[in-house]
Write a protein that holds these residues in place. Structure first.
Motif, PDB file in Angstrom:
ATOM      1  N   GLY A 144       4.802  14.055 -10.781  1.00  0.00           N
ATOM      2  CA  GLY A 144       4.313  13.420  -9.540  1.00  0.00           C
ATOM      3  C   GLY A 144       4.033  12.172  -9.332  1.00  0.00           C
ATOM      4  N   PHE A 145       3.699  11.569  -8.234  1.00  0.00           N
ATOM      5  CA  PHE A 145       3.566   9.938  -7.795  1.00  0.00           C
ATOM      6  C   PHE A 145       2.103  10.045  -7.786  1.00  0.00           C
ATOM      7  CE2 PHE A 145       8.605  10.974  -6.458  1.00  0.00           C
ATOM      8  CZ  PHE A 145       9.239   9.960  -6.925  1.00  0.00           C
ATOM      9  N   ALA A 146       1.551   9.002  -7.509  1.00  0.00           N
ATOM     10  CA  ALA A 146       0.655   8.505  -7.452  1.00  0.00           C
ATOM     11  C   ALA A 146       0.425   7.345  -6.582  1.00  0.00           C
ATOM     12  CB  ALA A 146      -0.731   8.579  -8.475  1.00  0.00           C
ATOM     13  N   PRO A 147      -0.407   6.453  -5.872  1.00  0.00           N
ATOM     14  CA  PRO A 147      -0.519   5.354  -5.426  1.00  0.00           C
ATOM     15  C   PRO A 147      -0.407   4.520  -6.229  1.00  0.00           C
ATOM     16  CG  PRO A 147      -2.123   6.489  -3.871  1.00  0.00           C
ATOM     17  CD  PRO A 147      -1.137   7.720  -5.705  1.00  0.00           C
ATOM     18  N   ARG A 148       0.808   3.329  -6.404  1.00  0.00           N
ATOM     19  CA  ARG A 148       0.580   1.713  -7.655  1.00  0.00           C
ATOM     20  C   ARG A 148      -0.602   1.276  -6.818  1.00  0.00           C
ATOM     21  NH1 ARG A 148       5.767  -2.291  -7.237  1.00  0.00           N
ATOM     22  NH2 ARG A 148       4.372  -2.906  -5.169  1.00  0.00           N
ATOM     23  N   PRO A 149      -1.733   0.817  -8.510  1.00  0.00           N
ATOM     24  CA  PRO A 149      -2.441   0.269  -8.362  1.00  0.00           C
ATOM     25  C   PRO A 149      -2.116  -1.174  -7.898  1.00  0.00           C
ATOM     26  CG  PRO A 149      -2.198   0.765 -10.613  1.00  0.00           C
ATOM     27  CD  PRO A 149      -1.381   1.223  -9.721  1.00  0.00           C
ATOM     28  N   ILE A 150      -3.130  -2.097  -6.928  1.00  0.00           N
ATOM     29  CA  ILE A 150      -2.515  -3.480  -7.191  1.00  0.00           C
ATOM     30  C   ILE A 150      -3.715  -4.319  -7.915  1.00  0.00           C
ATOM     31  CG2 ILE A 150      -3.244  -5.155  -4.553  1.00  0.00           C
ATOM     32  CD1 ILE A 150      -2.927  -2.880  -3.017  1.00  0.00           C
ATOM     33  N   LEU A 203       0.893  -1.119   0.535  1.00  0.00           N
ATOM     34  CA  LEU A 203      -0.292   0.156   0.091  1.00  0.00           C
ATOM     35  C   LEU A 203       1.112   1.064  -0.036  1.00  0.00           C
ATOM     36  CD1 LEU A 203      -3.053  -1.028   2.524  1.00  0.00           C
ATOM     37  CD2 LEU A 203      -2.761  -1.531  -0.256  1.00  0.00           C
ATOM     38  N   ASN A 204       2.200   1.287   0.456  1.00  0.00           N
ATOM     39  CA  ASN A 204       2.846   2.236   0.086  1.00  0.00           C
ATOM     40  C   ASN A 204       3.952   2.491  -0.722  1.00  0.00           C
ATOM     41  OD1 ASN A 204       4.467   0.053   1.081  1.00  0.00           O
ATOM     42  ND2 ASN A 204       5.963   1.136   2.531  1.00  0.00           N
ATOM     43  N   ALA A 205       3.055   1.771  -2.199  1.00  0.00           N
ATOM     44  CA  ALA A 205       4.434   1.367  -3.082  1.00  0.00           C
ATOM     45  C   ALA A 205       3.837   3.601  -3.940  1.00  0.00           C
ATOM     46  CB  ALA A 205       4.015   0.659  -3.931  1.00  0.00           C
ATOM     47  N   ARG A 206       4.895   3.918  -4.351  1.00  0.00           N
ATOM     48  CA  ARG A 206       3.814   4.994  -5.492  1.00  0.00           C
ATOM     49  C   ARG A 206       4.867   5.185  -6.706  1.00  0.00           C
ATOM     50  NH1 ARG A 206       1.421   4.643  -1.930  1.00  0.00           N
ATOM     51  NH2 ARG A 206       1.220   6.462   0.043  1.00  0.00           N
ATOM     52  N   ILE A 207       3.941   5.662  -8.286  1.00  0.00           N
ATOM     53  CA  ILE A 207       5.105   5.250  -9.094  1.00  0.00           C
ATOM     54  C   ILE A 207       4.509   7.150  -9.868  1.00  0.00           C
ATOM     55  CG2 ILE A 207       4.836   2.547  -9.421  1.00  0.00           C
ATOM     56  CD1 ILE A 207       2.117   3.524 -11.389  1.00  0.00           C
ATOM     57  N   CYS A 208       4.998   7.669 -10.926  1.00  0.00           N
ATOM     58  CA  CYS A 208       5.063   8.163 -11.423  1.00  0.00           C
ATOM     59  C   CYS A 208       4.483   7.496 -12.833  1.00  0.00           C
ATOM     60  CB  CYS A 208       6.534   9.007 -11.905  1.00  0.00           C
ATOM     61  SG  CYS A 208       7.857   8.297 -13.019  1.00  0.00           S
ATOM     62  N   SER A 209       4.513   8.388 -14.252  1.00  0.00           N
ATOM     63  CA  SER A 209       4.337   7.976 -14.695  1.00  0.00           C
ATOM     64  C   SER A 209       4.809   6.670 -16.394  1.00  0.00           C
ATOM     65  CB  SER A 209       3.226   8.999 -16.194  1.00  0.00           C
ATOM     66  OG  SER A 209       4.833  10.310 -16.574  1.00  0.00           O
ATOM     67  N   TYR A 210       6.175   7.159 -15.631  1.00  0.00           N
ATOM     68  CA  TYR A 210       7.065   6.177 -16.450  1.00  0.00           C
ATOM     69  C   TYR A 210       7.327   5.060 -15.704  1.00  0.00           C
ATOM     70  CZ  TYR A 210       8.131   9.618 -19.528  1.00  0.00           C
ATOM     71  OH  TYR A 210       7.925  11.006 -20.188  1.00  0.00           O
ATOM     72  N   GLU A 211       6.334   4.757 -14.278  1.00  0.00           N
ATOM     73  CA  GLU A 211       6.150   3.631 -13.468  1.00  0.00           C
ATOM     74  C   GLU A 211       8.273   3.385 -13.250  1.00  0.00           C
ATOM     75  OE1 GLU A 211       5.609  -0.725 -14.486  1.00  0.00           O
ATOM     76  OE2 GLU A 211       5.210   0.006 -16.631  1.00  0.00           O
ATOM     77  N   CYS A 212       8.021   4.563 -12.615  1.00  0.00           N
ATOM     78  CA  CYS A 212       9.562   4.797 -11.814  1.00  0.00           C
ATOM     79  C   CYS A 212       9.097   4.662 -10.413  1.00  0.00           C
ATOM     80  CB  CYS A 212      10.104   6.241 -11.377  1.00  0.00           C
ATOM     81  SG  CYS A 212      11.149   6.412 -12.867  1.00  0.00           S
TER      82      CYS A 212
END
Length: 102
Positions: A50-56, A20-29
Motif C-alpha cells: 500500500g501507499f503512505a504519504p511521503r515524509p517531507i 504534499l501529494n507524493a506517495r510511497i510504498c515500503s520499497y520507496e516506489c
C-alpha cells in the motif's frame, strides 16, 4: 534515509522534496496521489504494498544538520509506467486485503 525521488513513476509528474501529494510504498516506489489512489487503487504495481504519504525532509537545519542541504533529494528519475492490464489482475487479488496484511 529516503531517496525522495523527483517524479511519479507512472505519470512522471514532478514531486519536489516538499510535495504534499507524493506517495510511497515500503520499497520507496514513488507515485503522485492521483496515480496512487485513483489509477492504482492503493496497490503498488511493483510490490503489491500500500501507499503512505511521503515524509517531507526539513528544508532548514533545525538540529544536527538534518536537512535537505546536507541530505539532498534524489535527482534520478524512475519513470516506469504501470502496465495497467497486469495491474488490474494484481489489484483484483489484493483490493480486499488491507495493506498491513499484504
Amino acid at each position: 534515509m529516503l531517496e525522495l525521488r523527483p517524479t511519479c513513476e507512472h505519470c512522471n509528474t514532478p514531486l519536489p522534496p516538499d510535495a504534499l501529494n507524493a506517495r510511497i510504498c515500503s520499497y520507496e516506489c514513488t507515485f503522485c496521489a492521483e496515480c496512487a489512489e485513483t489509477i492504482l487503487g492503493n496497490v503498488c504495481p511493483n510490490c503489491g504494498g500500500g501507499f503512505a504519504p511521503r515524509p517531507i525532509r526539513p528544508a532548514r537545519n533545525w538540529k544536527n544538520g538534518n536537512c535537505l542541504a546536507n541530505d539532498p533529494a534524489s535527482t534520478t528519475v524512475k519513470y516506469r509506467p504501470a502496465d495497467l492490464a497486469a495491474h488490474a489482475e494484481l489489484h483484483a487479488r489484493l483490493a480486499d486485503v488491507p495493506p498491513q496484511l499484504r
